[in-house]
Design an enzyme around this catalytic site. Structure first.
Site, PDB file in Angstrom:
ATOM      1  N   LYS A  35       0.812  -1.245  -0.003  1.00  0.00           N
ATOM      2  CA  LYS A  35       0.103  -0.002   0.026  1.00  0.00           C
ATOM      3  C   LYS A  35       0.879   1.160   0.009  1.00  0.00           C
ATOM      4  O   LYS A  35       2.156   1.188   0.188  1.00  0.00           O
ATOM      5  CB  LYS A  35      -0.932   0.127   1.099  1.00  0.00           C
ATOM      6  CG  LYS A  35       0.097  -0.043   2.486  1.00  0.00           C
ATOM      7  CD  LYS A  35      -1.197  -0.351   3.604  1.00  0.00           C
ATOM      8  CE  LYS A  35      -0.659  -0.353   4.960  1.00  0.00           C
ATOM      9  NZ  LYS A  35      -0.974  -0.986   6.212  1.00  0.00           N
ATOM     10  N   ARG A 132     -10.778   0.385  14.991  1.00  0.00           N
ATOM     11  CA  ARG A 132     -10.484   0.841  13.693  1.00  0.00           C
ATOM     12  C   ARG A 132     -11.700   0.350  13.040  1.00  0.00           C
ATOM     13  O   ARG A 132     -12.566   0.736  13.095  1.00  0.00           O
ATOM     14  CB  ARG A 132      -9.103   0.853  13.298  1.00  0.00           C
ATOM     15  CG  ARG A 132      -8.976   1.590  11.787  1.00  0.00           C
ATOM     16  CD  ARG A 132      -7.349   1.848  11.470  1.00  0.00           C
ATOM     17  NE  ARG A 132      -6.872   0.367  11.029  1.00  0.00           N
ATOM     18  CZ  ARG A 132      -5.782   0.063  10.430  1.00  0.00           C
ATOM     19  NH1 ARG A 132      -4.829   1.228  10.427  1.00  0.00           N
ATOM     20  NH2 ARG A 132      -5.400  -0.868   9.888  1.00  0.00           N
ATOM     21  N   HIS A 161      -5.811  -6.879  13.176  1.00  0.00           N
ATOM     22  CA  HIS A 161      -4.644  -5.986  13.278  1.00  0.00           C
ATOM     23  C   HIS A 161      -4.227  -5.599  14.475  1.00  0.00           C
ATOM     24  O   HIS A 161      -5.244  -5.529  15.408  1.00  0.00           O
ATOM     25  CB  HIS A 161      -4.954  -4.887  12.281  1.00  0.00           C
ATOM     26  CG  HIS A 161      -3.827  -4.099  11.869  1.00  0.00           C
ATOM     27  ND1 HIS A 161      -2.714  -4.866  11.283  1.00  0.00           N
ATOM     28  CD2 HIS A 161      -3.563  -2.705  12.010  1.00  0.00           C
ATOM     29  CE1 HIS A 161      -1.689  -3.563  11.051  1.00  0.00           C
ATOM     30  NE2 HIS A 161      -2.129  -2.515  11.458  1.00  0.00           N
ATOM     31  N   ARG A 216       1.622 -10.527   7.669  1.00  0.00           N
ATOM     32  CA  ARG A 216       1.571  -9.398   6.762  1.00  0.00           C
ATOM     33  C   ARG A 216       2.454  -8.190   7.253  1.00  0.00           C
ATOM     34  O   ARG A 216       1.988  -7.034   7.282  1.00  0.00           O
ATOM     35  CB  ARG A 216       0.116  -8.771   6.893  1.00  0.00           C
ATOM     36  CG  ARG A 216      -1.026  -9.756   6.713  1.00  0.00           C
ATOM     37  CD  ARG A 216      -2.436  -9.068   6.653  1.00  0.00           C
ATOM     38  NE  ARG A 216      -2.488  -8.023   7.770  1.00  0.00           N
ATOM     39  CZ  ARG A 216      -3.127  -8.404   9.060  1.00  0.00           C
ATOM     40  NH1 ARG A 216      -3.757  -9.906   9.315  1.00  0.00           N
ATOM     41  NH2 ARG A 216      -3.276  -7.448   9.942  1.00  0.00           N
ATOM     42  N   TYR A 261      15.763  31.622   0.624  1.00  0.00           N
ATOM     43  CA  TYR A 261      14.785  32.525   1.152  1.00  0.00           C
ATOM     44  C   TYR A 261      14.865  33.107   2.653  1.00  0.00           C
ATOM     45  O   TYR A 261      15.037  32.060   3.416  1.00  0.00           O
ATOM     46  CB  TYR A 261      13.361  31.566   1.112  1.00  0.00           C
ATOM     47  CG  TYR A 261      12.952  31.390  -0.359  1.00  0.00           C
ATOM     48  CD1 TYR A 261      12.554  32.528  -1.178  1.00  0.00           C
ATOM     49  CD2 TYR A 261      12.916  30.001  -0.751  1.00  0.00           C
ATOM     50  CE1 TYR A 261      12.060  31.774  -2.523  1.00  0.00           C
ATOM     51  CE2 TYR A 261      12.227  29.864  -2.124  1.00  0.00           C
ATOM     52  CZ  TYR A 261      11.912  30.659  -3.005  1.00  0.00           C
ATOM     53  OH  TYR A 261      11.629  30.342  -4.147  1.00  0.00           O
ATOM     54  N   CYS A 309      14.226  24.554  -0.375  1.00  0.00           N
ATOM     55  CA  CYS A 309      13.198  25.210  -1.022  1.00  0.00           C
ATOM     56  C   CYS A 309      12.297  24.113  -1.728  1.00  0.00           C
ATOM     57  O   CYS A 309      12.581  22.908  -1.418  1.00  0.00           O
ATOM     58  CB  CYS A 309      13.613  25.996  -2.238  1.00  0.00           C
ATOM     59  SG  CYS A 309      15.226  27.187  -1.947  1.00  0.00           S
ATOM     60  N   MET A 310      11.320  24.369  -2.879  1.00  0.00           N
ATOM     61  CA  MET A 310      10.708  23.273  -3.263  1.00  0.00           C
ATOM     62  C   MET A 310      11.472  22.224  -4.029  1.00  0.00           C
ATOM     63  O   MET A 310      11.037  21.250  -4.105  1.00  0.00           O
ATOM     64  CB  MET A 310       9.582  23.951  -4.244  1.00  0.00           C
ATOM     65  CG  MET A 310       8.571  22.766  -4.452  1.00  0.00           C
ATOM     66  SD  MET A 310       7.165  23.671  -5.714  1.00  0.00           S
ATOM     67  CE  MET A 310       6.116  24.416  -4.595  1.00  0.00           C
ATOM     68  N   ASP A 311      12.435  22.921  -4.781  1.00  0.00           N
ATOM     69  CA  ASP A 311      12.925  22.022  -5.913  1.00  0.00           C
ATOM     70  C   ASP A 311      14.512  21.946  -5.479  1.00  0.00           C
ATOM     71  O   ASP A 311      15.096  21.138  -6.112  1.00  0.00           O
ATOM     72  CB  ASP A 311      12.752  22.467  -7.180  1.00  0.00           C
ATOM     73  CG  ASP A 311      11.290  22.882  -7.451  1.00  0.00           C
ATOM     74  OD1 ASP A 311      10.535  21.844  -7.276  1.00  0.00           O
ATOM     75  OD2 ASP A 311      11.267  23.908  -7.850  1.00  0.00           O
TER      76      ASP A 311
HETATM   77  C1  LIG Z   1      -0.210  -1.695   6.889  1.00  0.00           C
HETATM   78  C2  LIG Z   1      -0.703  -2.994   7.468  1.00  0.00           C
HETATM   79  C3  LIG Z   1      -0.134  -4.171   7.644  1.00  0.00           C
HETATM   80  C4  LIG Z   1       1.512  -3.832   7.829  1.00  0.00           C
HETATM   81  O1  LIG Z   1       2.019  -2.931   8.795  1.00  0.00           O
HETATM   82  P1  LIG Z   1       3.492  -2.934   9.244  1.00  0.00           P
HETATM   83  O2  LIG Z   1       3.503  -2.082  10.561  1.00  0.00           O
HETATM   84  O3  LIG Z   1       4.137  -1.975   8.123  1.00  0.00           O
HETATM   85  O4  LIG Z   1       3.994  -4.138   9.186  1.00  0.00           O
HETATM   86  C5  LIG Z   1      -0.591  -5.135   8.120  1.00  0.00           C
HETATM   87  N1  LIG Z   1      -1.896  -5.339   8.249  1.00  0.00           N
HETATM   88  C6  LIG Z   1      -2.635  -4.347   7.919  1.00  0.00           C
HETATM   89  C7  LIG Z   1      -4.211  -4.480   7.988  1.00  0.00           C
HETATM   90  C8  LIG Z   1      -2.433  -3.084   7.501  1.00  0.00           C
HETATM   91  O5  LIG Z   1      -3.008  -2.042   7.133  1.00  0.00           O
END
Ligand SMILES: *Cc1c(COP(=O)(O)O)cnc(C)c1O
Length: 368
Positions: A35, A132, A161, A216, A261, A309-311
């Site tokens: 993600k 959540r 999670h 995960r 700046y 700066c920006m760039d």
């Molecule tokens: C982002 C996410 C993860 C991974 O989390 P890390 O802290 O980067 O290991 C696992 N499960 C869910 C549902 C997430 O949103």
């Protein structure tokens, strides 16, 4: 062309995935979260490299999943986020596995499937303590039961999670594991082959009892455990990203010369100033102007001076010299010196994640 690039060390990234594989063992599947542009590393590139080494990829939303399918990624993809009703047909058409977070959502999805005469693959999300999304503990069995017994919803997984798996205080994580164990047992009593998954990076590093059928790990796959001091012994991953720019211009300035700046920096004596092609438009945060940040040129640390700066930004070489076109390491290793993401995230009072995903699309991601 922009002369600032993010280089991805492919071999290091694969080495990280293999370290995780070895740690979780052959009976646990590996799902790589990609993600937010693969934590800033580049969504498609990272997914392509990872695909032969993982069982699953995970994204936050429909668009990220579609992007992967469009680029020929064939591994199973789980969408973590809650779906919008208008997105269902695209989720199904792209063979994306959908997260069900409530009984209402399950019913909407089932209705769609009956009407479209299709079946969709789903993972049921349980809130074991993150606060959540997902069914709360007292609704969990009802939801799992509904999905498991619905012929148009194929219950591939049940997951939750962890909210504090990288904290030294183990209480919440242990409670979440206990709650999830209960739900996993219930789900398997209805469907023995259902895949139960809970562990994020902290779970993988510190809680083998959180592995269940799949893990995960996100941030640690890219090489950034939350507490490297304790984590690296258990899982010696390393960053696979370098942020490199070049000197665009060099000038020798007289004493009392203002830079950038607002002239917040004024030279005390004659010195050499290098202008570098990176700024907050690339995600290199302007607040670092005041936080004593350095870059590496020819293996040596030099301070950023004046406002970013920006760039562009300016660096004082003092009396040292350099060449236009010389490499400038913003993040990474140069000789015996290193600048870690952590240095930036500590100074900015944030976490490595936020710095990584903040690098904008203007910086090409190059695989080496
Ligand atoms: C982002 C996410 C993860 C991974 O989390 P890390 O802290 O980067 O290991 C696992 N499960 C869910 C549902 C997430 O949103």
């Amino acid at each position: 062309m922009h002369t600032t690039n993010i280089y991805i060390n492919k071999a290091q990234f694969i080495a990280n995935l293999n370290l995780i594989r070895n740690k979780i063992g052959s009976h646990t599947k590996l799902c790589l979260p990609v993600k937010a542009n693969a934590y800033g590393h580049g969504l498609v590139n990272m997914a392509q490299i990872a695909a032969p080494h993982v069982d699953y990829l995970a994204v936050a939303c429909l668009d990220e999943g579609v992007e992967l399918r469009r680029n020929g990624i064939r591994v199973p993809i789980l969408v973590f986020g809650a779906f919008d009703d208008q997105q269902i047909s695209a989720l199904v058409a792209n063979n994306l596995e959908i997260t069900i977070t409530s009984l209402d959502k399950a019913k909407i999805l089932a209705d769609y499937c009956y009407q479209a005469e299709t079946i969709c693959q789903v993972h049921v999300k349980i809130d074991t303590g993150m606060g959540r999304v997902g069914a709360s503990m007292n609704e969990a069995e009802e939801l799992v039961n509904f999905v498991a017994s619905n012929p148009v919803l194929e219950m591939i997984g049940v997951y939750s999670h962890l909210a504090a798996s990288d904290s030294p205080n183990r209480t919440l994580t242990e409670l979440q594991i206990e709650r999830f164990t209960h739900i996993a047992k219930f789900a398997k009593s209805l469907k023995p082959e259902v895949m139960c998954h809970l562990a994020n990076s902290g779970g993988v590093i510190y809680y083998p009892e959180s592995y269940f059928d799949m893990v995960r790990p996100g941030i640690v796959s890219y090489g950034y455990p939350a507490h490297p001091e304790s984590a690296l012994e258990l899982l010696p991953v390393k960053p696979c990203l370098q942020l490199v720019s070049h000197i665009m211009q060099l000038k020798q300035i007289a004493p009392e010369t203002g830079i950038s700046y607002g002239h917040r920096y004024v030279s005390k004596e004659q010195e050499n100033i290098a202008t570098i092609a990176i700024g907050y438009g690339d995600g290199f945060r302007r607040l670092l102007s005041t936080l004593d940040q350095h870059v590496l040129i020819n293996g040596k640390k030099y301070p950023i001076v004046g406002n970013i700066c920006m760039d562009m930004l300016m660096v004082s070489l003092g009396k040292d010299s350099a060449q236009v076109g010389d490499k400038v390491i913003i993040i990474g290793i140069d000789g015996s010196e290193e600048i870690q993401i952590r240095e930036l995230s500590d100074k900015l009072h944030t976490i490595d994640y936020e710095i990584l995903v903040g690098f904008t699309s203007r910086i090409p991601r190059i695989i080496v």
